[in-house]
Write a protein that holds these residues in place. Structure first.
Motif, PDB file in Angstrom:
ATOM      1  N   VAL A   7       0.859  -1.184   0.000  1.00  0.00           N
ATOM      2  CA  VAL A   7       0.000   0.000   0.000  1.00  0.00           C
ATOM      3  C   VAL A   7       0.897   1.235   0.000  1.00  0.00           C
ATOM      4  O   VAL A   7       1.774   1.378   0.862  1.00  0.00           O
ATOM      5  N   ILE A  18      -6.127   1.580   5.404  1.00  0.00           N
ATOM      6  CA  ILE A  18      -6.205   0.527   4.392  1.00  0.00           C
ATOM      7  C   ILE A  18      -5.541  -0.750   4.899  1.00  0.00           C
ATOM      8  O   ILE A  18      -6.036  -1.860   4.689  1.00  0.00           O
ATOM      9  N   LEU A  51      -1.476  -1.219  -4.191  1.00  0.00           N
ATOM     10  CA  LEU A  51      -2.424  -0.109  -4.156  1.00  0.00           C
ATOM     11  C   LEU A  51      -1.597   1.169  -4.157  1.00  0.00           C
ATOM     12  O   LEU A  51      -0.809   1.396  -3.236  1.00  0.00           O
ATOM     13  N   ASP A  53      -1.303   5.411  -4.574  1.00  0.00           N
ATOM     14  CA  ASP A  53      -1.859   6.752  -4.656  1.00  0.00           C
ATOM     15  C   ASP A  53      -1.196   7.492  -5.819  1.00  0.00           C
ATOM     16  O   ASP A  53      -0.087   7.151  -6.237  1.00  0.00           O
ATOM     17  N   ILE A  77      -3.619  -1.297  -8.491  1.00  0.00           N
ATOM     18  CA  ILE A  77      -4.832  -0.482  -8.395  1.00  0.00           C
ATOM     19  C   ILE A  77      -4.417   0.928  -8.010  1.00  0.00           C
ATOM     20  O   ILE A  77      -3.730   1.127  -7.001  1.00  0.00           O
ATOM     21  N   LEU A  79      -5.139   4.685  -6.652  1.00  0.00           N
ATOM     22  CA  LEU A  79      -6.048   5.428  -5.781  1.00  0.00           C
ATOM     23  C   LEU A  79      -5.854   6.909  -6.044  1.00  0.00           C
ATOM     24  O   LEU A  79      -4.722   7.392  -6.072  1.00  0.00           O
ATOM     25  N   LEU A 109     -13.323  -1.283  -1.960  1.00  0.00           N
ATOM     26  CA  LEU A 109     -11.887  -1.460  -2.144  1.00  0.00           C
ATOM     27  C   LEU A 109     -11.497  -2.918  -1.923  1.00  0.00           C
ATOM     28  O   LEU A 109     -10.724  -3.494  -2.714  1.00  0.00           O
ATOM     29  N   ARG A 112     -12.506  -4.974  -4.906  1.00  0.00           N
ATOM     30  CA  ARG A 112     -11.624  -4.762  -6.064  1.00  0.00           C
ATOM     31  C   ARG A 112     -10.301  -5.498  -5.880  1.00  0.00           C
ATOM     32  O   ARG A 112      -9.762  -6.074  -6.834  1.00  0.00           O
ATOM     33  N   VAL A 113      -9.786  -5.461  -4.671  1.00  0.00           N
ATOM     34  CA  VAL A 113      -8.545  -6.185  -4.388  1.00  0.00           C
ATOM     35  C   VAL A 113      -8.735  -7.685  -4.625  1.00  0.00           C
ATOM     36  O   VAL A 113      -7.928  -8.332  -5.295  1.00  0.00           O
TER      37      VAL A 113
END
Length: 232
Positions: A7, A18, A51, A53, A77, A79, A109, A112-113
Motif C-alpha cells: 500500500v 487501508i 495499491l 496513490d 490499483i 487510488l 476497495l 476490487r482487491v
C-alpha cells in the motif's frame, strides 16, 4: 499462504486505515509513503498486488506504476482523489489494472482487491481446453500457463491484458461488445462508460502483438459492435 499487498500513499493515516482493512481480510500489508519507496519495495517477489496513490512527493504514483510495470506483471490499483474519466484513462494507460476514486467505500476497495487477485492467480475459465493452445496466425495462447506467444516469443502482458486475451483467444472470431468485455474481465457492471477503459487496454495489447498497431491484423474493432480476435 497469506498474500502480500503493498500500500503506497503519502498520507500515513490512509495507509494505516487501508492496512487495517486488508489485514482484517487476512492479507499481509507492506507500507510505503512515496513513489521511490514503492519502487524499492516492489522488487519483493512475494508481493501479489499494489495499491498506489497518485499525488505523492519524490515520485508520483503514475510514474511509479510505469516503472514498476517494466519489471513486474502483477495487479496495480491506482487510488486518486480525481474521479474524472480522463484521469482514470491516464492511470490505466500508464499500466494500472484498476482505478478507485477517493473517498472510497471500504468494502468496495476490498472487493476490487479480491477481484484483481482472483484474476491474477486463477485460470478463470472452466471451459479451458487443457493441454491445448489456441492459435491464429503468428499468435499462440497457452491457457494452462496463461501465456500469449507472438512468433513463439512470450508477450509480456499485464494481469488485465492477459484476462482480455484469455477471453478473445478462447473465442476466436467472436465479437464482444466493450460492455461485455468489461463485465467479464473486471467482474463489475457499475462503472460509467466502460468503453474507455476497454479501449485503453485494447490499444496496449495491440502495441505488443501487432506488427503495425495502427493497422491491426489480429485484434480488430467491429464498428458499432465491439472487438474480436481474428481467426486465421
Amino acid at each position: 499462504m497469506q498474500e502480500k499487498i503493498l500500500v503506497v500513499d503519502d498520507d500515513r493515516e490512509i495507509v494505516g486505515a487501508i492496512a487495517l482493512l486488508l489485514e482484517a481480510e487476512g492479507y499481509i500489508v507492506l507500507r510505503a509513503y512515496n513513489g521511490m519507496e514503492a519502487l524499492d519495495m516492489a522488487v519483493d517477489p512475494d508481493i501479489r498486488l499494489i495499491l498506489m496513490d497518485v499525488m505523492m512527493p519524490q515520485l508520483d504514483g503514475l510514474s511509479a506504476v510505469l516503472r514498476i510495470r517494466q519489471r513486474r506483471n502483477l495487479p496495480i490499483i491506482v487510488l486518486s482523489a480525481k474521479s474524472e474519466d480522463t484521469d482514470k484513462v491516464l492511470g490505466l494507460s500508464m499500466g494500472a489494472d484498476d482505478y478507485v476514486a477517493k473517498p472510497f467505500h471500504p468494502q468496495e476497495l476490498v472487493a476490487r482487491v479480491k477481484s484483481q487477485l482472483r484474476r491474477y492467480t486463477l485460470l478463470g475459465d472452466v471451459n479451458a481446453i487443457q493441454g491445448s493452445s489456441y492459435v491464429t496466425g503468428r499468435l499462440r495462447y497457452d491457457p494452462d500457463i496463461r501465456t500469449l506467444y507472438a512468433d513463439e516469443e512470450p508477450v509480456k502482458l499485464t494481469a488485465t491484458e492477459t484476462k482480455i486475451i484469455d477471453l478473445l483467444m478462447r473465442n476466436l472470431g467472436r465479437t464482444f461488445p466493450a460492455e461485455e468485455i468489461y463485465r467479464r474481465v473486471w467482474e463489475d457492471e457499475t462503472v460509467f462508460a466502460p468503453e474507455n477503459t476497454v479501449m485503453v487496454h485494447i490499444r496496449h495489447i495491440r502495441e505488443k502483438i501487432e506488427l503495425d498497431p495502427r493497422e491491426p491484423e489480429y485484434l480488430k474493432v467491429v464498428w458499432g459492435i465491439g472487438y474480436k480476435m481474428e481467426k486465421k
